[in-house]
Design a protein around this motif. Structure first.
Motif, mmCIF file in Angstrom:
data_model
loop_
_atom_site.group_PDB
_atom_site.id
_atom_site.type_symbol
_atom_site.label_atom_id
_atom_site.label_comp_id
_atom_site.label_asym_id
_atom_site.label_seq_id
_atom_site.Cartn_x
_atom_site.Cartn_y
_atom_site.Cartn_z
ATOM 1 N N SER A 79 0.827 -1.210 0.000
ATOM 2 C CA SER A 79 0.000 0.000 0.000
ATOM 3 C C SER A 79 0.858 1.256 0.000
ATOM 4 N N LEU A 80 2.032 1.201 0.606
ATOM 5 C CA LEU A 80 2.923 2.355 0.632
ATOM 6 C C LEU A 80 3.662 2.553 -0.691
ATOM 7 N N ALA A 81 3.643 1.529 -1.536
ATOM 8 C CA ALA A 81 4.271 1.676 -2.850
ATOM 9 C C ALA A 81 3.511 2.657 -3.726
ATOM 10 N N TYR A 82 2.282 2.999 -3.324
ATOM 11 C CA TYR A 82 1.483 3.988 -4.053
ATOM 12 C C TYR A 82 1.671 5.383 -3.462
ATOM 13 N N PHE A 83 2.452 5.472 -2.422
ATOM 14 C CA PHE A 83 2.601 6.707 -1.670
ATOM 15 C C PHE A 83 3.624 7.614 -2.355
ATOM 16 N N GLY A 84 3.584 8.897 -2.059
ATOM 17 C CA GLY A 84 4.588 9.802 -2.572
ATOM 18 C C GLY A 84 3.988 10.910 -3.410
ATOM 19 N N SER A 85 4.854 11.732 -3.992
ATOM 20 C CA SER A 85 4.378 12.870 -4.766
ATOM 21 C C SER A 85 3.633 12.424 -6.007
ATOM 22 N N GLY A 86 3.936 11.183 -6.489
ATOM 23 C CA GLY A 86 3.190 10.659 -7.627
ATOM 24 C C GLY A 86 1.832 10.137 -7.228
ATOM 25 N N ARG A 87 1.771 9.462 -6.076
ATOM 26 C CA ARG A 87 0.515 8.953 -5.526
ATOM 27 C C ARG A 87 -0.228 8.082 -6.523
ATOM 28 N N SER A 88 0.464 7.368 -7.370
ATOM 29 C CA SER A 88 -0.246 6.568 -8.364
ATOM 30 C C SER A 88 0.557 5.363 -8.829
ATOM 31 N N MET A 89 1.518 4.924 -8.027
ATOM 32 C CA MET A 89 2.362 3.836 -8.474
ATOM 33 C C MET A 89 1.545 2.586 -8.796
ATOM 34 N N THR A 90 1.744 2.050 -9.986
ATOM 35 C CA THR A 90 1.133 0.798 -10.383
ATOM 36 C C THR A 90 2.177 -0.024 -11.096
ATOM 37 N N GLY A 103 -6.100 -1.446 -5.197
ATOM 38 C CA GLY A 103 -4.700 -1.436 -4.798
ATOM 39 C C GLY A 103 -4.541 -1.149 -3.322
ATOM 40 N N PRO A 104 -4.063 0.031 -2.953
ATOM 41 C CA PRO A 104 -3.764 0.300 -1.542
ATOM 42 C C PRO A 104 -4.985 0.272 -0.633
ATOM 43 N N LEU A 105 -6.127 0.744 -1.114
ATOM 44 C CA LEU A 105 -7.303 0.775 -0.241
ATOM 45 C C LEU A 105 -7.769 -0.631 0.108
ATOM 46 N N GLU A 106 -7.712 -1.549 -0.845
ATOM 47 C CA GLU A 106 -8.088 -2.936 -0.533
ATOM 48 C C GLU A 106 -7.090 -3.554 0.441
ATOM 49 N N TYR A 121 -5.439 8.188 1.118
ATOM 50 C CA TYR A 121 -5.839 7.805 -0.239
ATOM 51 C C TYR A 121 -7.265 8.235 -0.564
ATOM 52 N N PHE A 122 -8.156 8.160 0.396
ATOM 53 C CA PHE A 122 -9.525 8.619 0.129
ATOM 54 C C PHE A 122 -9.563 10.127 -0.101
ATOM 55 N N ALA A 123 -8.726 10.871 0.614
ATOM 56 C CA ALA A 123 -8.662 12.315 0.382
ATOM 57 C C ALA A 123 -8.179 12.602 -1.032
ATOM 58 N N LEU A 124 -7.194 11.848 -1.479
ATOM 59 C CA LEU A 124 -6.711 12.010 -2.850
ATOM 60 C C LEU A 124 -7.813 11.731 -3.859
ATOM 61 N N LEU A 125 -8.566 10.671 -3.637
ATOM 62 C CA LEU A 125 -9.642 10.306 -4.561
ATOM 63 C C LEU A 125 -10.719 11.371 -4.620
ATOM 64 N N THR A 126 -11.187 11.821 -3.467
ATOM 65 C CA THR A 126 -12.273 12.803 -3.488
ATOM 66 C C THR A 126 -11.793 14.140 -4.017
ATOM 67 N N ASP A 127 -10.529 14.486 -3.810
ATOM 68 C CA ASP A 127 -10.010 15.733 -4.353
ATOM 69 C C ASP A 127 -9.991 15.714 -5.884
ATOM 70 N N ALA A 150 -17.766 1.516 -0.082
ATOM 71 C CA ALA A 150 -16.658 1.035 -0.903
ATOM 72 C C ALA A 150 -15.944 -0.114 -0.194
ATOM 73 N N LEU A 151 -15.394 -1.031 -0.963
ATOM 74 C CA LEU A 151 -14.612 -2.147 -0.438
ATOM 75 C C LEU A 151 -15.432 -3.030 0.497
ATOM 76 N N SER A 152 -16.735 -3.047 0.259
ATOM 77 C CA SER A 152 -17.630 -3.911 1.029
ATOM 78 C C SER A 152 -18.181 -4.973 0.086
ATOM 79 N N GLU A 153 -19.179 -5.694 0.535
ATOM 80 C CA GLU A 153 -19.800 -6.716 -0.303
ATOM 81 C C GLU A 153 -20.816 -6.113 -1.268
ATOM 82 N N THR A 154 -21.005 -4.807 -1.195
ATOM 83 C CA THR A 154 -21.974 -4.143 -2.060
ATOM 84 C C THR A 154 -21.407 -3.964 -3.457
ATOM 85 N N PRO A 155 -22.008 -4.584 -4.477
ATOM 86 C CA PRO A 155 -21.456 -4.463 -5.843
ATOM 87 C C PRO A 155 -21.693 -3.095 -6.472
ATOM 88 N N THR A 156 -22.693 -2.373 -5.963
ATOM 89 C CA THR A 156 -23.003 -1.044 -6.512
ATOM 90 C C THR A 156 -23.007 -0.020 -5.377
#
Length: 492
Positions: free
Chosen positions: A45-56, A100-103, A143-149, A159-165
């Motif tokens: 999860s930390l591999a996505y961290f940093g100024s890029g915030r998008s490592m894949t 990725g990191p959120l899961e 990560y959620f702050a990044l997403l909502t921003d 999110a990340l629950s058993e709810t498909p929608t």
């Protein structure tokens, strides 16, 4: 036929054989983990961290997405394929964050909460259950702050629950809950064993608390134009975090830095130039620094022979770039101290925080001295990048273009923060949207319908079909699903 008959007899024998228990541990791999390895989940999860915030793991997506925020903030220019800097990209997928990191972080929390697994989580990964959960909760907020921003209303509570929608929560509700999460996570740390797999702070709870407090201040200021709409919650959160005994990032020695070790975990900026040369420092940033006689330009950009800085004009068409490159085959790339394979990746710095405190003081959120904090921030940034000299600094803060005493404080605060945040494009883009400074102009060659710099990402294209009711509700509430619609905190 004999072969088929043999197979049939063997199959019948196996079916009629005694239960699998007679095979003992034959099907148990001696190399498999016996429990959840939460340390590996944390590292990933930390591999996505940093100024890029998008490592894949996908190189092409990784680099273009990483640098897109920097292009919207006009930190960088494209040298060959100017799609992003002409604003042709409208929608972006978000699965690299949710899957990725959120899961991974959600699973860390689940494993350390589940009665049958939390014992194994401490054995295989080290670290008390509470410490693991606290770190995971803080990172989820990040990560959620990044997403909502970037998108505005997003799936959050479901999110990340058993709810498909999953439903889309409002940005106001998301931010309110993120504040709660940070405070509860800080209180959850105990005196148990330090967490393993932490490549950011090595399991140091004190540093995680300081990071949480500081990020709480950054989030609060992001909501500055919505303070009244939230009953002064942003102001309250900012002041409380500033006064919290766990402390904040107030010196360069406390900067949050992702120290990429190289090999499988390279600095994401390194990948921009790994066999390619598609990006350079923009003339927007270089010219601003030049006009201020700002020495940071010499580390933000890679100087040419004789110390010359040659930026690439921002937002040119493909044909104009070809013509420009023919006349200027050598140009200034992003500075080498930023793009090295193991270069330090600054995530939150003392300069950023000092400027945030200066702005909060101008808003009446604190009683601190805004002018002193502003000057201290410039000094901290210069020291961070190794360009500080007393004489140059004294001249800089006396220059009417940059002096606090000369007025125009909103412009100067916004511009100095934009400079100090470089090369963190996501943060620079967000702060420009919020403050309006510097007064960036969209490229005259923009290809989007509005011809304006994007204010958000449109939702992933499959959301309109796979999660249609929730998608439509969010669009009806937030506005048209285009990158011209403003997120909730981006109030005009």
């Amino acid at each position: 036929m004999k072969k088929l008959l043999y197979i049939g007899i063997l199959s019948a024998t196996l079916i009629s054989a005694p239960a699998c228990k007679d095979f003992g541990d034959l099907n148990v791999s001696p190399n498999s983990a016996t429990g959840p390895v939460t340390s590996a989940l944390l590292t990933n999860s930390l591999a996505y961290f940093g100024s890029g915030r998008s490592m894949t793991v996908t190189y092409a997506f990784d680099v273009r997405f990483l640098n897109e925020g920097a292009m919207y903030a006009q930190y960088t220019s494209q040298t060959q394929y100017p799609d992003e800097s002409q604003y042709s990209v409208t929608a972006r997928g978000w699965s690299q964050f949710y899957a990725g990191p959120l899961e991974d972080l959600t699973n860390i929390i689940k494993y350390n909460t589940d009665a049958d697994k939390k014992g194994l989580a401490t054995v295989t990964s080290g670290g008390s259950n509470n410490n693991q959960i606290a770190i995971a909760r803080i990172l989820r907020v990040y990560y959620f702050a990044l997403l909502t921003d970037q998108w505005g209303d997003i799936p959050y509570t479901e999110a990340l629950s058993e709810t498909p929608t999953p439903k889309y929560d409002t940005q106001k509700d998301i931010y309110t809950d993120l504040f709660k999460e940070l405070k509860e996570a800080m209180a959850q740390f105990d005196n148990g064993a330090a967490v393993k797999g932490d490549i950011l702070f090595s399991g140091d709870a004190a540093q995680w608390k300081r990071f949480a407090n500081t990020f709480r201040m950054i989030m609060a200021l992001r909501l500055s134009k919505r303070n009244t709409d939230m009953g002064n919650l942003p102001k309250t959160e900012f002041a409380a975090a500033l006064a919290d005994p766990a402390g904040i990032i107030d010196a360069n020695s406390k900067n949050v830095i992702m120290k990429w070790p190289g090999s499988s975990f390279k600095n994401p900026w390194f990948q921009m130039y790994d066999g390619r040369s598609d990006y350079a420092i923009s003339n927007t940033l270089a010219d601003t620094l030049g006009a201020y006689n700002d020495p940071r330009v010499n580390v933000f950009a890679d100087p040419l022979t004789g110390g010359v800085i040659k930026p690439v004009p921002y937002g040119l068409t493909r044909q104009l770039l070809i013509e420009w490159s023919a006349l200027n085959p050598v140009y200034s790339k992003v500075g080498r101290n930023i793009t090295g394979q193991t270069s330090p990746d600054y995530v939150i710095t003392a300069a950023q925080v000092l400027l945030s405190r200066a702005e909060a003081a101008t808003l009446g959120w604190t009683a601190e001295n805004a002018g002193q904090l502003y000057n201290d921030a410039i000094k901290a940034s210069w020291e961070q990048w190794g360009v500080f000299t007393q004489a140059a600094y004294d001249a800089y803060i006396a220059n009417p273009k940059t002096s606090w005493a000369a007025g125009e404080t909103p412009r100067k605060l916004g511009t100095q923060k934009w400079i100090a945040l470089y090369p963190n494009g996501w943060e620079g883009w967000a702060e420009w949207r919020r403050s309006g400074f510097p007064a960036l102009k969209p490229t005259i060659y923009a290809v989007n319908s509005s011809k304006q710099i994007p204010r958000r990402y449109a939702y992933p294209v499959n959301e309109a079909t796979l999660n249609e009711p929730a998608y439509k509700e969010a669009v009806a509430r937030q506005g048209a699903d285009t990158h011209d619609t403003r997120v909730w905190w981006d109030k005009q």
